[in-house]
Scaffold this motif. Sequence first.
Motif, PDB file in Angstrom:
ATOM      1  N   ALA A  29       5.735 -21.474 -34.636  1.00 60.00           N
ATOM      2  CA  ALA A  29       6.248 -22.724 -35.207  1.00 60.00           C
ATOM      3  C   ALA A  29       6.873 -23.584 -34.116  1.00 60.00           C
ATOM      4  O   ALA A  29       6.672 -24.798 -34.066  1.00 60.00           O
ATOM      5  CB  ALA A  29       7.263 -22.419 -36.306  1.00 60.00           C
ATOM      6  N   THR A  30       7.632 -22.936 -33.218  1.00 57.92           N
ATOM      7  CA  THR A  30       8.240 -23.668 -32.103  1.00 57.92           C
ATOM      8  C   THR A  30       7.165 -24.229 -31.200  1.00 57.92           C
ATOM      9  O   THR A  30       7.223 -25.395 -30.784  1.00 57.92           O
ATOM     10  CB  THR A  30       9.147 -22.727 -31.284  1.00 57.92           C
ATOM     11  OG1 THR A  30      10.019 -22.040 -32.183  1.00 57.92           O
ATOM     12  CG2 THR A  30       9.969 -23.502 -30.269  1.00 57.92           C
ATOM     13  N   ALA A  31       6.186 -23.403 -30.905  1.00 62.75           N
ATOM     14  CA  ALA A  31       5.089 -23.841 -30.035  1.00 62.75           C
ATOM     15  C   ALA A  31       4.381 -25.033 -30.653  1.00 62.75           C
ATOM     16  O   ALA A  31       4.107 -26.024 -29.976  1.00 62.75           O
ATOM     17  CB  ALA A  31       4.113 -22.690 -29.811  1.00 62.75           C
ATOM     18  N   ARG A  32       4.130 -24.951 -31.952  1.00 60.10           N
ATOM     19  CA  ARG A  32       3.405 -26.035 -32.621  1.00 60.10           C
ATOM     20  C   ARG A  32       4.217 -27.338 -32.557  1.00 60.10           C
ATOM     21  O   ARG A  32       3.673 -28.395 -32.249  1.00 60.10           O
ATOM     22  CB  ARG A  32       3.120 -25.653 -34.080  1.00 60.10           C
ATOM     23  CG  ARG A  32       2.252 -26.653 -34.817  1.00 60.10           C
ATOM     24  CD  ARG A  32       2.009 -26.211 -36.242  1.00 60.10           C
ATOM     25  NE  ARG A  32       1.299 -24.940 -36.309  1.00 60.10           N
ATOM     26  CZ  ARG A  32      -0.035 -24.834 -36.283  1.00 60.10           C
ATOM     27  NH1 ARG A  32      -0.773 -25.905 -36.199  1.00 60.10           N
ATOM     28  NH2 ARG A  32      -0.609 -23.662 -36.347  1.00 60.10           N
ATOM     29  N   THR A  33       5.528 -27.230 -32.826  1.00 59.07           N
ATOM     30  CA  THR A  33       6.374 -28.430 -32.778  1.00 59.07           C
ATOM     31  C   THR A  33       6.353 -29.042 -31.387  1.00 59.07           C
ATOM     32  O   THR A  33       6.187 -30.252 -31.232  1.00 59.07           O
ATOM     33  CB  THR A  33       7.830 -28.064 -33.156  1.00 59.07           C
ATOM     34  OG1 THR A  33       7.807 -27.404 -34.403  1.00 59.07           O
ATOM     35  CG2 THR A  33       8.698 -29.306 -33.252  1.00 59.07           C
ATOM     36  N   ARG A  34       6.502 -28.182 -30.383  1.00 56.15           N
ATOM     37  CA  ARG A  34       6.520 -28.713 -29.019  1.00 56.15           C
ATOM     38  C   ARG A  34       5.188 -29.348 -28.644  1.00 56.15           C
ATOM     39  O   ARG A  34       5.139 -30.405 -28.024  1.00 56.15           O
ATOM     40  CB  ARG A  34       6.863 -27.587 -28.041  1.00 56.15           C
ATOM     41  CG  ARG A  34       8.343 -27.226 -28.106  1.00 56.15           C
ATOM     42  CD  ARG A  34       8.756 -26.331 -26.972  1.00 56.15           C
ATOM     43  NE  ARG A  34       8.475 -26.921 -25.670  1.00 56.15           N
ATOM     44  CZ  ARG A  34       8.577 -26.249 -24.519  1.00 56.15           C
ATOM     45  NH1 ARG A  34       8.952 -24.995 -24.529  1.00 56.15           N
ATOM     46  NH2 ARG A  34       8.319 -26.839 -23.392  1.00 56.15           N
ATOM     47  N   LEU A  35       4.102 -28.704 -29.047  1.00 56.94           N
ATOM     48  CA  LEU A  35       2.777 -29.242 -28.734  1.00 56.94           C
ATOM     49  C   LEU A  35       2.550 -30.570 -29.451  1.00 56.94           C
ATOM     50  O   LEU A  35       1.997 -31.506 -28.877  1.00 56.94           O
ATOM     51  CB  LEU A  35       1.691 -28.231 -29.116  1.00 56.94           C
ATOM     52  CG  LEU A  35       1.589 -27.027 -28.175  1.00 56.94           C
ATOM     53  CD1 LEU A  35       0.808 -25.899 -28.824  1.00 56.94           C
ATOM     54  CD2 LEU A  35       0.940 -27.426 -26.859  1.00 56.94           C
TER      55      LEU A  35
ATOM     56  N   ASP B 105      -4.016 -22.393 -34.510  1.00 56.39           N
ATOM     57  CA  ASP B 105      -4.663 -22.279 -35.816  1.00 56.39           C
ATOM     58  C   ASP B 105      -5.505 -21.015 -35.909  1.00 56.39           C
ATOM     59  O   ASP B 105      -5.587 -20.374 -36.951  1.00 56.39           O
ATOM     60  CB  ASP B 105      -5.565 -23.497 -36.085  1.00 56.39           C
ATOM     61  CG  ASP B 105      -4.750 -24.759 -36.360  1.00 56.39           C
ATOM     62  OD1 ASP B 105      -3.570 -24.627 -36.748  1.00 56.39           O
ATOM     63  OD2 ASP B 105      -5.289 -25.864 -36.173  1.00 56.39           O
ATOM     64  N   GLU B 106      -6.132 -20.673 -34.794  1.00 55.22           N
ATOM     65  CA  GLU B 106      -7.042 -19.524 -34.794  1.00 55.22           C
ATOM     66  C   GLU B 106      -6.311 -18.211 -34.558  1.00 55.22           C
ATOM     67  O   GLU B 106      -6.897 -17.138 -34.639  1.00 55.22           O
ATOM     68  CB  GLU B 106      -8.109 -19.707 -33.702  1.00 55.22           C
ATOM     69  CG  GLU B 106      -9.080 -20.834 -34.016  1.00 55.22           C
ATOM     70  CD  GLU B 106      -9.926 -21.203 -32.817  1.00 55.22           C
ATOM     71  OE1 GLU B 106      -9.585 -20.761 -31.696  1.00 55.22           O
ATOM     72  OE2 GLU B 106     -10.911 -21.940 -33.004  1.00 55.22           O
ATOM     73  N   GLY B 107      -5.044 -18.297 -34.217  1.00 57.29           N
ATOM     74  CA  GLY B 107      -4.258 -17.091 -33.976  1.00 57.29           C
ATOM     75  C   GLY B 107      -4.436 -16.498 -32.603  1.00 57.29           C
ATOM     76  O   GLY B 107      -4.030 -15.362 -32.349  1.00 57.29           O
TER      77      GLY B 107
ATOM     78  N   LEU C 280      -4.461 -30.296 -27.326  1.00 56.13           N
ATOM     79  CA  LEU C 280      -5.292 -30.172 -28.532  1.00 56.13           C
ATOM     80  C   LEU C 280      -5.908 -28.791 -28.629  1.00 56.13           C
ATOM     81  O   LEU C 280      -5.962 -28.196 -29.705  1.00 56.13           O
ATOM     82  CB  LEU C 280      -6.398 -31.241 -28.523  1.00 56.13           C
ATOM     83  CG  LEU C 280      -5.946 -32.664 -28.885  1.00 56.13           C
ATOM     84  CD1 LEU C 280      -7.086 -33.653 -28.662  1.00 56.13           C
ATOM     85  CD2 LEU C 280      -5.471 -32.740 -30.335  1.00 56.13           C
ATOM     86  N   SER C 281      -6.352 -28.252 -27.489  1.00 56.10           N
ATOM     87  CA  SER C 281      -6.987 -26.939 -27.574  1.00 56.10           C
ATOM     88  C   SER C 281      -5.936 -25.854 -27.799  1.00 56.10           C
ATOM     89  O   SER C 281      -6.209 -24.855 -28.458  1.00 56.10           O
ATOM     90  CB  SER C 281      -7.877 -26.680 -26.356  1.00 56.10           C
ATOM     91  OG  SER C 281      -7.144 -26.161 -25.292  1.00 56.10           O
ATOM     92  N   ALA C 282      -4.704 -26.076 -27.319  1.00 59.73           N
ATOM     93  CA  ALA C 282      -3.633 -25.114 -27.606  1.00 59.73           C
ATOM     94  C   ALA C 282      -3.313 -25.113 -29.101  1.00 59.73           C
ATOM     95  O   ALA C 282      -3.107 -24.053 -29.706  1.00 59.73           O
ATOM     96  CB  ALA C 282      -2.384 -25.448 -26.790  1.00 59.73           C
TER      97      ALA C 282
END
Length: 110
Positions: A4-10, A71-73, A64-66
Amino acid sequence: MDDATARTRLQNMLGDLERSIAVLRGDPVAVRERSAADAGADLTDADRTRAMLDVATRQRNAVLSALKRLDEGSYGRCLDCGRTVPEGRLEARPEASRCVQCQAKRERRR
Ligand SMILES: [Zn+2]
């Protein structure tokens, strides 16, 4: 760093990059916002602008690829060797797709 943190930062990075790219491409609205934000920024040098646009575009693709890997885990694992990318590296560069060793190998090959 959890997903979740990674997603927010990305997503924050992506937003910043989209704005920079719009500015660099000369989108009039973005330029207006930007010149209000940091007046005096010199964006007249066409070569420099192109270089910055290049970097920003590449970085946006990496972000975008991160996000796709999240999403893909498969986020946080090195694309080349499959080992876990160290936490510290992801803290510094959440979009990193390879461990330091594999990234260095790729850069040497270029
Ligand atoms: Zn690796």
